[in-house]
Scaffold this active site. Structure first.
Site, PDB file in Angstrom:
ATOM      1  N   GLY A   1       0.805  -1.207   0.000  1.00 17.51           N
ATOM      2  CA  GLY A   1       0.000   0.000   0.000  1.00 17.51           C
ATOM      3  C   GLY A   1       0.836   1.254   0.000  1.00 17.51           C
ATOM      4  CG  ASP A   2       0.445   5.878  -0.812  1.00 20.15           C
ATOM      5  OD1 ASP A   2       1.416   5.980  -1.572  1.00 20.15           O
ATOM      6  OD2 ASP A   2      -0.056   6.836  -0.185  1.00 20.15           O
ATOM      7  CG  PHE A   3       3.651   7.125   2.885  1.00 15.15           C
ATOM      8  CD1 PHE A   3       4.459   6.357   3.705  1.00 15.15           C
ATOM      9  CD2 PHE A   3       4.229   7.716   1.767  1.00 15.15           C
ATOM     10  CE1 PHE A   3       5.812   6.178   3.417  1.00 15.15           C
ATOM     11  CE2 PHE A   3       5.572   7.547   1.473  1.00 15.15           C
ATOM     12  CZ  PHE A   3       6.362   6.772   2.311  1.00 15.15           C
TER      13      PHE A   3
ATOM     14  CG  HIS B   1      16.116  10.617   4.455  1.00 14.83           C
ATOM     15  ND1 HIS B   1      17.431  10.215   4.505  1.00 14.83           N
ATOM     16  CD2 HIS B   1      15.423   9.565   3.928  1.00 14.83           C
ATOM     17  CE1 HIS B   1      17.518   8.987   4.020  1.00 14.83           C
ATOM     18  NE2 HIS B   1      16.321   8.572   3.673  1.00 14.83           N
TER      19      HIS B   1
HETATM   20  C1  SAM Z   1      14.838   4.988   1.938  1.00 19.42           C
HETATM   21  S1  SAM Z   1      13.871   3.569   1.919  1.00 19.42           S
HETATM   22  C2  SAM Z   1      13.797   3.084   3.640  1.00 19.42           C
HETATM   23  C3  SAM Z   1      13.484   1.637   3.841  1.00 19.42           C
HETATM   24  C4  SAM Z   1      13.537   1.168   5.295  1.00 19.42           C
HETATM   25  N1  SAM Z   1      12.549   1.818   6.118  1.00 19.42           N
HETATM   26  C5  SAM Z   1      14.943   1.290   5.853  1.00 19.42           C
HETATM   27  O1  SAM Z   1      15.191   2.143   6.719  1.00 19.42           O
HETATM   28  O2  SAM Z   1      15.819   0.534   5.403  1.00 19.42           O
HETATM   29  C6  SAM Z   1      12.304   4.299   1.666  1.00 19.42           C
HETATM   30  C7  SAM Z   1      11.214   3.308   1.399  1.00 19.42           C
HETATM   31  O3  SAM Z   1      10.002   4.025   1.169  1.00 19.42           O
HETATM   32  C8  SAM Z   1       9.198   3.242   0.305  1.00 19.42           C
HETATM   33  N2  SAM Z   1       8.171   4.110  -0.288  1.00 19.42           N
HETATM   34  C9  SAM Z   1       8.336   5.086  -1.200  1.00 19.42           C
HETATM   35  N3  SAM Z   1       7.171   5.643  -1.501  1.00 19.42           N
HETATM   36  C10 SAM Z   1       6.226   5.006  -0.777  1.00 19.42           C
HETATM   37  C11 SAM Z   1       4.807   5.131  -0.645  1.00 19.42           C
HETATM   38  N4  SAM Z   1       4.161   6.047  -1.348  1.00 19.42           N
HETATM   39  N5  SAM Z   1       4.172   4.333   0.229  1.00 19.42           N
HETATM   40  C12 SAM Z   1       4.854   3.409   0.943  1.00 19.42           C
HETATM   41  N6  SAM Z   1       6.202   3.240   0.869  1.00 19.42           N
HETATM   42  C13 SAM Z   1       6.862   4.033   0.020  1.00 19.42           C
HETATM   43  C14 SAM Z   1      10.204   2.724  -0.699  1.00 19.42           C
HETATM   44  O4  SAM Z   1       9.726   1.570  -1.361  1.00 19.42           O
HETATM   45  C15 SAM Z   1      11.438   2.465   0.169  1.00 19.42           C
HETATM   46  O5  SAM Z   1      11.534   1.120   0.538  1.00 19.42           O
END
Ligand code: SAM
Length: 569
Positions: free
Chosen positions: A451-453, A470
């Site tokens: 899903g999404d945020f 970030h």
């Molecule tokens: C920088 S990574 C961090 C992953 C993990 N939390 C960590 O610290 O290793 C950011 C994560 O945000 C997820 N992401 C990006 N857009 C998203 C969205 N709209 N909804 C959910 N997750 C999302 C990406 O798939 C990615 O795995």
């Protein structure tokens, strides 16, 4: 610890042998290649080889005495505190000098030529289990403090200027120095040329008396040399990234090991490389401390070992990522600075999450991104011991929002068998997480949600947002945080893991990643007070923060006005 001590013992023994066997006339031409004839004789008349120095890492004074005794040395007095080496270590390792207990001992050595010389032993106390192990590991590998010293006899200004000029003529560059009022002595440091054969590059010239006027000229020369050298080193940073990426891509580290020296021909054959070229790459990487060179070939250092594919906490995926897609996008940094547009999007035509996820052909890239995130996961080491997790009730649920491949949630579930997990991610990544957490035996206690945020589920007890905020600008962060706040019940906790920009401008990895975020993602790193404001805008309150490795931080957040916003337990 036995390995650490025996490592120090063998280095100390080598240093004692060196001091015993060398004399001024044989050592000087090794350090100053080409020095010969009348100039060598003049130098030998004017100064004496007095000591060789090294830094060791005993757990306490008793162990230090035992190490000295094992090498036939007896300290003439208890260790004197070191100021200079302690400061240098503090700066190099970004530690507070007061945390570092560095003593100096100068046991004497009876030498083969009948002279009496000394071994200068700097000892940094590394108590068992202390986090100074990493400092010790780096210093053992790089030997920054190892040097040889000459004492100048009957110095006068003319002699001193002549000695400095001769050192410079034979390739030894001024490298700092100082006046010690307690000993009334002046120290001039030099770095010998790369052709020096003595096994030492750092040379000390110790001059009894106060010679600060000549020292000032020596220091000026050091400073004048520095800007151009510094800039050259900085300008060639891209070579470093590519050298590491090539080393990782060709799996050279996997064909080497830390225990055994491997010849270049064998390595070239093993990795399928064009025969003479790996040697050039390896010599460059020797300069960076990734491998070390000896007569018969190269050996992997502990740093280089992290580029092996099978190393625990392997950073090979990061090397491939920074030397690959992010290397290409960084070429557009100027465009980002000028226009405000994200260079990655300009280069690849889309947001990096979409780019990695969109195309089956890019699946490898997406996996590489997930693995490269996991490669920076040393930051998570202390996290399972966070009081919010250790104090969680039986059966509590940890919701990891955008939890990537599940590296962090896996660690939490392994450390706390009574907790349950829920990982929310984009569809392709949730599948990677399902596989990894399944392989770690957590399927029973973990739920996966694609899903999404906007889909942050209610009912969790501890929410985690690790290295997510970030990636986004302030408005999107507020939105994400509001989704969290809405899902959190009154006593739920939120742990936010991020690097924090230092408030005092001190050096931090966060400053580098701030640039990376701007160029590649359109996000940014922030100071703690900036995060606190974003939390407040979303109805949340920052109640506590604690540091993590790699300049990370965990911010403990609760709902504003919740029954008890104070940190617990
Ligand atoms: C920088 S990574 C961090 C992953 C993990 N939390 C960590 O610290 O290793 C950011 C994560 O945000 C997820 N992401 C990006 N857009 C998203 C969205 N709209 N909804 C959910 N997750 C999302 C990406 O798939 C990615 O795995």
């Amino acid at each position: 610890m036995i390995t650490a001590l025996s490592g120090d013992t063998s280095r100390l023994r080598t240093t004692v042998d060196f001091v015993r066997e060398q004399d001024t006339a044989t050592l000087l031409p090794l350090l100053l290649p080409g020095l010969d004839g009348p100039e060598l004789r003049t130098l030998v008349e004017r100064c004496d080889f007095s000591h060789a120095a090294l830094l060791v890492f005993p757990p306490d004074e008793v162990a230090l005495d035992a190490t000295l005794a094992g090498c036939g040395l007896v300290a003439d007095a208890p260790p004197r505190p070191s100021v200079v080496v302690r400061e240098r270590l503090a700066v190099r390792h970004k530690r507070c000098a007061a945390e570092l207990d560095v003593g100096i001992l100068r046991p004497a050595v009876e030498c083969l030529d009948g002279a009496r010389r000394w071994v200068e032993v700097f000892a940094l106390t590394v108590p068992p289990g202390s986090d100074l192990d990493t400092v010790a590991g780096h210093e053992r590998e790089r030997q920054h403090e190892a040097h040889v010293a000459f004492e100048v006899r009957a110095p006068d200004p003319l002699v001193l200027r002549g000695l400095c000029a001769t050192f410079a003529r034979y390739g030894a560059a001024p490298d700092g120095g100082g006046y010690n009022p307690h000993e009334n002595g002046t120290v001039f440091y030099f770095t010998a040329s790369a052709e020096a054969k003595a096994g030492y590059r750092r040379v000390e010239m110790y001059v009894p008396g106060d010679h600060r006027d000549i020292l000032a000229a020596h220091l000026d020369e050091h400073r004048e040399r520095q800007p151009a050298e510094t800039l050259l080193r900085l300008l060639t940073g891209a070579w470093t990234t590519q050298a590491l990426a090539a080393f990782a891509r060709l799996e050279v580290a996997d064909a080497m090991d830390e225990e055994r020296v491997v010849g270049v021909a064998e390595l070239a054959r093993d990795v399928g490389a064009f025969a003479p070229n790996p040697a050039t790459l390896l010599r460059y990487l020797t300069m960076l401390g990734v491998v070390s060179e000896s007569r018969d070939g190269f050996r992997l250092t502990d740093t280089g070992g992290l580029l092996r594919a099978d190393a625990e906490g392997s950073m090979r995926p990061l090397a491939l990522m920074y030397g690959g897609p992010f290397y290409e996008s960084f070429a557009g940094l100027g465009h980002t600075v000028r226009t405000g547009q994200v260079a990655f999007e300009q280069r690849f035509g889309e947001n990096h999450f979409d780019h990695f996820a969109r195309d089956p052909e890019l699946a490898e890239l997406a996996e590489l991104f997930d693995r490269s995130m996991a490669a920076g996961s040393r930051m998570f080491d202390p996290l399972p011991a966070h009081p919010v997790l250790t104090g969680a009730a039986e059966g509590a649920t940890v919701v990891d929002i955008a939890g990537g491949s599940g590296e962090l949630l896996g660690r939490i579930l392994s450390a706390h068998p009574r907790l349950h997990g829920l990982l929310l991610e984009r569809p392709h990544t949730v599948e990677t997480a399902r596989l990894l957490l399944g392989a770690a035996g957590h399927t029973e206690r973990c739920t996966f949600r694609a899903g999404d945020f906007a889909d942050v589920p209610a009912g969790g007890d501890i929410y985690v947002l690790s290295r997510v905020l970030h990636d986004w600008d302030d408005d999107r962060c507020r939105e994400i945080l509001r989704h969290c706040a809405r899902a959190m019940h009154d006593t739920a906790d939120l742990l936010v893991i991020e690097r924090l920009l230092p408030a005092d401008g001190s050096a931090s990895l966060a400053t580098a990643w701030d640039l990376h975020m701007m160029c590649n993602v359109g996000g940014r790193e922030r100071r703690a007070d900036h995060y606190a404001r974003l939390f407040a805008d979303a109805g949340l309150t920052l109640v506590d923060r604690s540091p993590l490795p790699l300049d990370g931080n965990v911010l403990h957040v609760r709902r504003t006005g919740a029954a008890n916003t104070a940190s617990r337990p």
